[in-house]
Design a protein around this motif. Structure first.
Motif, PDB file in Angstrom:
ATOM      1  N   ILE A  54       0.959  -1.123  -0.051  1.00 58.37           N
ATOM      2  CA  ILE A  54       0.013  -0.010   0.069  1.00 58.37           C
ATOM      3  C   ILE A  54       0.753   1.399   0.105  1.00 58.37           C
ATOM      4  N   GLU A  55       0.911   2.112  -1.055  1.00 57.87           N
ATOM      5  CA  GLU A  55       1.624   3.177  -1.156  1.00 57.87           C
ATOM      6  C   GLU A  55       1.120   4.284  -0.184  1.00 57.87           C
ATOM      7  N   VAL A  56       2.199   4.970   0.542  1.00 52.47           N
ATOM      8  CA  VAL A  56       1.710   6.085   1.293  1.00 52.47           C
ATOM      9  C   VAL A  56       2.242   7.479   0.778  1.00 52.47           C
ATOM     10  N   ALA A  57       1.238   8.229   0.998  1.00 50.21           N
ATOM     11  CA  ALA A  57       1.576   9.655   0.493  1.00 50.21           C
ATOM     12  C   ALA A  57       1.364  10.440   1.710  1.00 50.21           C
ATOM     13  N   ARG A  65      10.975  21.299   7.382  1.00 45.95           N
ATOM     14  CA  ARG A  65      12.189  20.577   7.408  1.00 45.95           C
ATOM     15  C   ARG A  65      12.112  19.300   8.068  1.00 45.95           C
ATOM     16  N   ALA A  66      11.430  19.302   9.247  1.00 44.22           N
ATOM     17  CA  ALA A  66      11.308  18.195  10.085  1.00 44.22           C
ATOM     18  C   ALA A  66      10.374  17.049   9.222  1.00 44.22           C
ATOM     19  N   LEU A  67       9.306  17.454   8.804  1.00 49.37           N
ATOM     20  CA  LEU A  67       8.619  16.548   7.911  1.00 49.37           C
ATOM     21  C   LEU A  67       9.473  15.977   6.747  1.00 49.37           C
ATOM     22  N   GLU A  68      10.435  16.773   6.123  1.00 50.28           N
ATOM     23  CA  GLU A  68      11.128  16.237   5.028  1.00 50.28           C
ATOM     24  C   GLU A  68      12.012  14.905   5.530  1.00 50.28           C
ATOM     25  N   LEU A  69      12.698  15.211   6.626  1.00 53.61           N
ATOM     26  CA  LEU A  69      13.445  14.225   7.303  1.00 53.61           C
ATOM     27  C   LEU A  69      12.665  13.122   7.839  1.00 53.61           C
ATOM     28  N   GLY A  75      11.126   6.178   4.139  1.00 53.98           N
ATOM     29  CA  GLY A  75      11.005   5.826   2.777  1.00 53.98           C
ATOM     30  C   GLY A  75       9.692   6.242   2.050  1.00 53.98           C
ATOM     31  N   ILE A  76       9.267   7.192   2.336  1.00 49.41           N
ATOM     32  CA  ILE A  76       7.680   7.779   1.789  1.00 49.41           C
ATOM     33  C   ILE A  76       8.472   8.865   0.792  1.00 49.41           C
ATOM     34  N   ARG A  77       8.174   8.574  -0.574  1.00 51.21           N
ATOM     35  CA  ARG A  77       8.548   9.273  -1.698  1.00 51.21           C
ATOM     36  C   ARG A  77       7.788  10.204  -2.031  1.00 51.21           C
ATOM     37  N   GLU A  78       6.215  10.137  -1.776  1.00 54.18           N
ATOM     38  CA  GLU A  78       5.229  10.996  -2.319  1.00 54.18           C
ATOM     39  C   GLU A  78       5.137  11.802  -1.021  1.00 54.18           C
ATOM     40  N   LEU A  79       5.863  12.922  -0.722  1.00 57.53           N
ATOM     41  CA  LEU A  79       5.947  14.000   0.050  1.00 57.53           C
ATOM     42  C   LEU A  79       5.399  15.426  -0.577  1.00 57.53           C
ATOM     43  N   HIS A  80       4.034  15.768  -0.240  1.00 60.75           N
ATOM     44  CA  HIS A  80       3.747  16.882  -0.937  1.00 60.75           C
ATOM     45  C   HIS A  80       3.302  17.962   0.246  1.00 60.75           C
ATOM     46  N   ALA A  88      -7.063  17.740  -5.492  1.00 62.72           N
ATOM     47  CA  ALA A  88      -6.393  17.907  -6.706  1.00 62.72           C
ATOM     48  C   ALA A  88      -5.099  16.952  -6.800  1.00 62.72           C
ATOM     49  N   CYS A  89      -4.292  17.184  -5.695  1.00 64.46           N
ATOM     50  CA  CYS A  89      -2.874  16.465  -5.283  1.00 64.46           C
ATOM     51  C   CYS A  89      -3.269  14.956  -5.457  1.00 64.46           C
ATOM     52  N   MET A  90      -4.148  14.394  -4.795  1.00 62.83           N
ATOM     53  CA  MET A  90      -4.595  13.140  -4.806  1.00 62.83           C
ATOM     54  C   MET A  90      -4.914  12.773  -5.783  1.00 62.83           C
ATOM     55  N   GLN A  91      -5.875  13.492  -6.712  1.00 70.60           N
ATOM     56  CA  GLN A  91      -6.276  13.082  -7.939  1.00 70.60           C
ATOM     57  C   GLN A  91      -5.109  12.993  -9.208  1.00 70.60           C
ATOM     58  N   SER A  92      -4.198  13.670  -8.878  1.00 73.41           N
ATOM     59  CA  SER A  92      -3.039  13.674  -9.858  1.00 73.41           C
ATOM     60  C   SER A  92      -2.395  12.371  -9.507  1.00 73.41           C
ATOM     61  N   LEU A  93      -2.131  11.985  -8.175  1.00 69.53           N
ATOM     62  CA  LEU A  93      -1.464  10.944  -7.985  1.00 69.53           C
ATOM     63  C   LEU A  93      -2.366   9.623  -8.332  1.00 69.53           C
ATOM     64  N   LEU A  94      -3.630   9.669  -8.189  1.00 70.65           N
ATOM     65  CA  LEU A  94      -4.463   8.310  -8.606  1.00 70.65           C
ATOM     66  C   LEU A  94      -4.262   8.310 -10.193  1.00 70.65           C
TER      67      LEU A  94
END
Length: 173
Positions: A54-57, A65-69, A75-80, A88-94
């Protein structure tokens, strides 16, 4: 549709940050640097989702910066971050994954999250989420934001998909 049935369809699970992955408090150093406190229990739940396929976004209205770290550590690559239109962000991911809306889930805590929560097949909120939000999601956790609510949702998703028991049993071997 029941919360279990909706959770069984999830292939992409998104999370808000402040009030969901954290307790919603904002801490600033005298230099203006933002600090966040994350739960290690929640972190392991997110890793378990990824292990189960299950992909995590993370889709947040704020940037940190704390969230980036934290995302990199998990290992979460989908960080927006700094997202004004989370739906709209979720729609783009879908669309990029050719997944229907019922394959998406999102966990949020405040009224600004309602558009994305209502657009996903599965929606969740922590126990301390705004009362109006709690009335419009599939699942409300027993735990509060930053205090195991994310882990509770991860376990709920995995149990709904028939994967939780096997994953937990591996720790008894």
């Amino acid at each position: 549709m029941s919360a279990v049935s909706a959770a069984a369809q999830v292939r992409l699970m998104g999370f808000d940050v402040d009030g969901v992955m954290t307790d919603g408090s904002l801490y600033f150093t005298p230099n203006g640097e933002e600090l966040k406190v994350f739960s290690s229990l929640d972190g392991h739940g997110l890793k378990m989702l990824q292990t189960a396929g299950i992909e995590v976004a993370i889709i947040s209205g704020r940037s940190s910066r704390a969230l980036e770290l934290r995302a990199a550590n998990l290992g979460i690559r989908e960080l927006h971050m700094g997202v004004e239109d989370k739906r709209a962000c979720m729609q783009s991911l879908l669309e990029a994954r050719r997944l229907p809306a019922n394959a998406a889930g999102y966990m949020g805590d405040d009224v600004v999250d309602l558009p994305i929560l209502r657009a996903c097949g599965f929606s969740a909120a922590p126990s301390d989420a705004h009362e109006f939000v709690q009335r419009h999601v599939c699942h409300v956790t027993r735990n509060s934001g930053g205090r195991g609510a994310v882990r509770e949702v991860c376990d709920f998703l995995l149990a709904s998909q028939g994967r939780l028991d096997a994953m937990l049993s591996a720790y008894l071997a």
